[in-house]
Design a protein around this motif. Structure first.
Motif, mmCIF file in Angstrom:
data_model
loop_
_atom_site.group_PDB
_atom_site.id
_atom_site.type_symbol
_atom_site.label_atom_id
_atom_site.label_comp_id
_atom_site.label_asym_id
_atom_site.label_seq_id
_atom_site.Cartn_x
_atom_site.Cartn_y
_atom_site.Cartn_z
ATOM 1 N N PRO A 94 0.828 -1.221 0.000
ATOM 2 C CA PRO A 94 0.000 0.000 0.000
ATOM 3 C C PRO A 94 0.858 1.266 0.000
ATOM 4 N N ALA A 95 0.299 2.344 -0.547
ATOM 5 C CA ALA A 95 1.054 3.600 -0.585
ATOM 6 C C ALA A 95 0.100 4.780 -0.697
ATOM 7 N N HIS A 96 0.527 5.911 -0.110
ATOM 8 C CA HIS A 96 -0.205 7.164 -0.323
ATOM 9 C C HIS A 96 -0.291 7.463 -1.815
ATOM 10 N N PHE A 97 -1.389 8.083 -2.228
ATOM 11 C CA PHE A 97 -1.470 8.413 -3.655
ATOM 12 C C PHE A 97 -0.463 9.490 -4.036
ATOM 13 N N LYS A 98 -0.082 10.364 -3.079
ATOM 14 C CA LYS A 98 0.932 11.367 -3.384
ATOM 15 C C LYS A 98 2.309 10.738 -3.552
ATOM 16 N N CYS A 99 2.556 9.652 -2.811
ATOM 17 C CA CYS A 99 3.843 8.971 -2.947
ATOM 18 C C CYS A 99 3.950 8.261 -4.296
ATOM 19 N N ILE A 100 2.831 7.800 -4.812
ATOM 20 C CA ILE A 100 2.816 7.139 -6.117
ATOM 21 C C ILE A 100 2.854 8.157 -7.249
ATOM 22 N N LEU A 101 2.011 9.167 -7.162
ATOM 23 C CA LEU A 101 1.842 10.114 -8.267
ATOM 24 C C LEU A 101 2.789 11.303 -8.206
ATOM 25 N N GLY A 102 3.308 11.618 -7.010
ATOM 26 C CA GLY A 102 4.161 12.787 -6.863
ATOM 27 C C GLY A 102 3.362 14.040 -6.544
ATOM 28 N N GLU A 103 4.061 15.154 -6.366
ATOM 29 C CA GLU A 103 3.418 16.407 -5.988
ATOM 30 C C GLU A 103 2.609 17.009 -7.143
ATOM 31 N N ASP A 104 3.078 16.832 -8.364
ATOM 32 C CA ASP A 104 2.376 17.363 -9.541
ATOM 33 C C ASP A 104 2.068 16.223 -10.501
ATOM 34 N N PRO A 105 1.047 15.415 -10.190
ATOM 35 C CA PRO A 105 0.766 14.236 -11.002
ATOM 36 C C PRO A 105 0.298 14.552 -12.419
ATOM 37 N N ASN A 106 -0.126 15.782 -12.668
ATOM 38 C CA ASN A 106 -0.603 16.159 -14.000
ATOM 39 C C ASN A 106 0.420 16.986 -14.767
ATOM 40 N N TYR A 107 1.676 16.912 -14.321
ATOM 41 C CA TYR A 107 2.756 17.636 -15.001
ATOM 42 C C TYR A 107 3.841 16.642 -15.400
ATOM 43 N N LYS A 108 4.110 16.558 -16.692
ATOM 44 C CA LYS A 108 5.138 15.655 -17.208
ATOM 45 C C LYS A 108 6.441 16.418 -17.379
ATOM 46 N N LYS A 109 7.483 15.935 -16.748
ATOM 47 C CA LYS A 109 8.786 16.583 -16.856
ATOM 48 C C LYS A 109 9.454 16.173 -18.163
ATOM 49 N N HIS A 110 10.048 17.159 -18.827
ATOM 50 C CA HIS A 110 10.733 16.917 -20.093
ATOM 51 C C HIS A 110 12.217 17.204 -19.934
ATOM 52 N N LYS A 111 13.008 16.447 -20.634
ATOM 53 C CA LYS A 111 14.455 16.632 -20.583
ATOM 54 C C LYS A 111 14.861 17.874 -21.370
#
Length: 535
Positions: A518-535
Motif C-alpha cells: 500500500p502507498a499514499h497516492f501522493k507517494c505514487i503520483l508525486g506532488e504534480d501528477p498532472n505535469y510531465k517533466k521533459h528533458k
C-alpha cells in the motif's frame, strides 16, 4: 462641455472643504443642467462605432464610456461593486475593469439638491476611494459602513450616503418579481424577504397594496436568464405553487429548494434553480437571450468504434513530427496529452522525441462546451509551461481545454467528467454541484466551489479525487498499482510502504495486490501528477 468636465473632476477626486452653501448649490445646479449628455459617437471615431450611445464620465475622463446593450460577463460595477447582470457602460478603448458600470450607476446625477435624508444642503457625487477633501473618511449615514463605491456627500456637514443606501428609484411598474409597484422604504431595517426567504438588514422595497416586502438586491434580479447547464432560458417565479412540479433539488447545486419562495424555472423541462445559484458567474451563461436558437451542441463527439480502423501514422497539432502507431509493451511511458500512464499496448509515439499519445487522446474534440464554463473551450497543448486546471486546481501541462477570452483551463480528465458521476468510492450517484459557497470534499477535506454531491447522504467528492487515475505506475516497483477506497485489512494500523508514514484509512490510496504493497497516492503520483517533466 469643458465646464462640465471641470465640475466632474471636482466631484470625483478632491474639492475644497470650505465650500459654502451657495457655492455648493450652484455647482449642483450647473452639473444637473449639463448632466452626462448621451450623444452619438462622432467625436471619438477611433474608439467606438457611430450610432452607439456614449457619455463622458467623471471617473474616466480620457475616453467616453460606451453603452453595452448585451450583458457583460464576469464584470463588477465600479460604482457599486455589484455584478453586472444587465445593460452597462464601459470604455471600448481601455478595457480596464474600473470602467465597467451598471447603466443606472453610470447615469447617476452628479448632484442632488433636495434628498429626503438630507434636505437642508445639496449633495455631490464622488468616489469613496479617492482623496477625501477634509483629510478624513467617515461612514455612510444609513448603513454605518465604509465601502469603496460611489457616494453622495455634503461638504458642509460631512454627511455621506452610499448610492445604494440613498437610492431614490422606486419600482413604479409591475415586474417579474411582483404584480404591483414597489416603494423604497427610507429606513435601515431587518426584513424576511418574500422572494429569497432570507432575513437580512437593508432598506427594503414594500408593496403598499398587499404588504409584499423584498430586499433591494432581490428587487433587481433579472426576470429571465440562461445558465450553462441547461438548454433553455429560465424564468424568475415567486414559488412553484402554480406549477405542476415535484422537484426537490436545485439542478445547479443539488441541494434542496424551498418551493414557497423565489426560484428560476424552466417549465418545459421542470428545471429549477436557487436564485443565487442561477445568477452566480460560475453558472450564468454569457449570452444574448434574443439570439438563443435550438442548436446542436458545440462539441462533436468522436467515438472510437470497435471495428474502426486505426491509422498507422498521423499528423497531430501537438507535435512537429508525424506520430506512428506502436504496438510494444509500454514501460512507464507517460502520455503527453493527458499526462497519465500508458497501460495499453497500442499508442502513438515519436521515438526520436520521446513523445507519446494515447489513441483516445488523438481523438479528442477540438472544441468543447463544458458545464463548468460559459464559453466554448479550445483544445491546446502546453509542453513545459504550467497551467492550473480550474476544476481540480492542480498544476498541469499537456492538453488543455482553454478559453482565450477568460483564461479558463481544464485538463483532459476534468474536461471528460460529466454532470452525473458514478464513482467506485461511493455507492450512490453523484451530481455536479456549484453553489455560491465552498464545499468540503468527504475524501480529502479540500474546500471547493465545484464538487460532486450525493443527494441521498450528502457525500461530496471534489474534482481532484474524482479524477485520480484508477491505475498508476511507480518507478521503483515492477507492478502497476490500483486505486483503493477501503482499507486492505482490519488490522487498524495502516502505513505507506514508500514513505513508511501512517495512512488515514478514510483517504484513498494505491495498492499492489501482487505484493501487498500500500502507498499514499501522493507517494505514487508525486506532488504534480498532472505535469510531465521533459528533458
Amino acid at each position: 462641455m469643458d465646464q462640465q468636465l471641470e465640475l466632474k473632476g471636482k466631484s470625483g477626486d478632491s474639492m475644497a472643504g470650505n465650500l459654502g452653501e451657495e457655492d455648493q448649490t450652484q455647482i449642483v445646479k450647473e452639473v444637473q443642467k449639463e448632466q452626462q449628455n448621451v450623444v452619438e459617437a462622432t467625436d471619438h471615431p477611433k474608439s467606438v462605432p457611430k450610432k452607439m450611445k456614449q457619455l463622458q464620465h467623471f471617473r474616466h475622463l480620457e475616453h467616453p464610456l460606451v453603452f453595452n446593450e448585451d450583458r457583460i460577463y464576469g464584470k463588477y460595477c465600479f460604482g457599486c461593486n455589484e455584478p453586472i447582470l444587465g445593460h452597462s457602460y464601459s470604455c471600448e478603448e481601455c478595457k480596464w475593469n474600473n470602467t465597467f458600470h451598471h447603466k443606472s450607476c453610470a447615469e447617476l446625477p452628479l448632484g442632488l439638491l433636495h434628498h429626503p435624508l438630507h434636505p437642508l444642503h445639496s449633495l455631490i457625487l464622488f468616489y469613496e476611494g479617492t482623496h477625501h477633501p477634509e483629510g478624513e473618511k467617515n461612514n455612510c449615514e444609513v448603513c454605518k459602513e465604509m465601502r469603496w463605491e460611489y457616494c453622495y456627500f455634503c461638504y458642509q456637514c460631512n454627511f455621506k450616503l452610499h448610492i445604494k443606501c440613498g437610492s431614490l428609484a422606486p419600482i413604479t411598474e409591475a415586474t417579474e418579481v411582483h404584480d404591483h409597484p414597489l416603494t423604497a422604504i427610507w429606513r435601515w431595517m431587518t426584513l424576511a424577504c418574500d422572494l429569497c426567504g432570507k432575513e437580512d438588514k437593508s432598506m427594503p422595497y414594500l408593496c403598499t397594496t398587499c404588504g409584499f416586502g423584498i430586499h433591494t438586491r432581490c428587487a433587481h434580479f433579472p426576470g429571465r436568464l440562461k445558465v450553462v447547464r441547461h438548454d433553455h432560458p429560465l424564468n424568475l417565479i415567486c414559488s412553484l405553487e402554480l406549477h405542476q412540479s415535484n422537484s426537490e433539488f436545485c439542478q445547479l447545486c443539488f441541494q434542496k429548494v424551498n418551493t414557497n419562495y423565489g426560484l428560476y424555472y424552466c417549465s418545459r423541462c421542470n428545471f429549477i434553480a436557487h436564485l443565487d445559484c442561477a445568477i452566480s458567474w460560475r453558472n450564468m451563461e454569457d449570452i444574448n437571450l434574443l439570439e438563443i436558437k435550438e442548436k446542436e451542441p458545440v462539441e462533436s463527439k468522436a467515438i472510437l468504434h470497435e471495428h474502426e480502423e486505426i491509422a498507422t501514422e498521423i499528423k497531430h497539432f501537438s507535435h512537429e513530427h508525424d506520430l506512428k502507431l506502436t504496438n510494444e509493451v509500454p514501460n512507464n511511458k507517460i502520455c503527453d496529452g493527458c499526462v497519465r500512464a500508458i497501460l495499453t499496448s497500442s499508442f502513438y509515439s515519436c521515438v526520436d522525441c520521446s513523445f507519446f499519445l494515447h489513441i483516445s487522446c488523438t481523438k479528442l474534440s477540438k472544441i468543447k462546451q463544458h458545464p463548468l464554463h460559459q464559453h466554448p473551450l479550445t483544445l491546446t497543448y502546453s509542453k513545459r509551461s504550467k497551467f492550473r486546471c480550474d476544476a481540480c486546481y492542480e498544476s498541469c501541462n499537456g492538453f488543455s481545454y482553454h478559453c482565450q477570452r477568460c483564461g479558463f483551463d481544464l485538463n483532459v480528465h476534468c474536461s471528460l467528467t460529466s454532470n452525473r458521476l458514478t464513482h467506485a468510492c461511493h455507492e450512490h450517484r453523484l451530481y455536479l454541484s456549484i453553489p455560491n459557497h465552498k464545499q468540503k470534499c468527504s475524501i480529502c477535506g479540500s474546500e471547493r466551489y465545484q464538487v460532486f454531491r450525493c443527494t441521498t447522504c450528502d457525500f461530496l467528492l471534489d474534482f481532484k479525487c474524482a479524477t485520480l487515475p484508477q491505475n498508476a505506475w511507480y518507478y521503483q516497483h515492477e507492478h502497476p498499482f490500483s486505486l483503493c477506497y477501503n482499507p486492505e485489512d482490519d488490522s487498524g494500523e495502516y502505513y505507506c510502504d514508500i514513505c513508511e508514514e501512517e495512512r488515514d484509512p478514510k483517504q484513498l490510496f494505491y495498492y499492489c495486490e501482487d505484493c501487498s504493497y500500500p502507498a499514499h497516492f501522493k507517494c505514487i503520483l508525486g506532488e504534480d501528477p498532472n505535469y510531465k517533466k521533459h528533458k
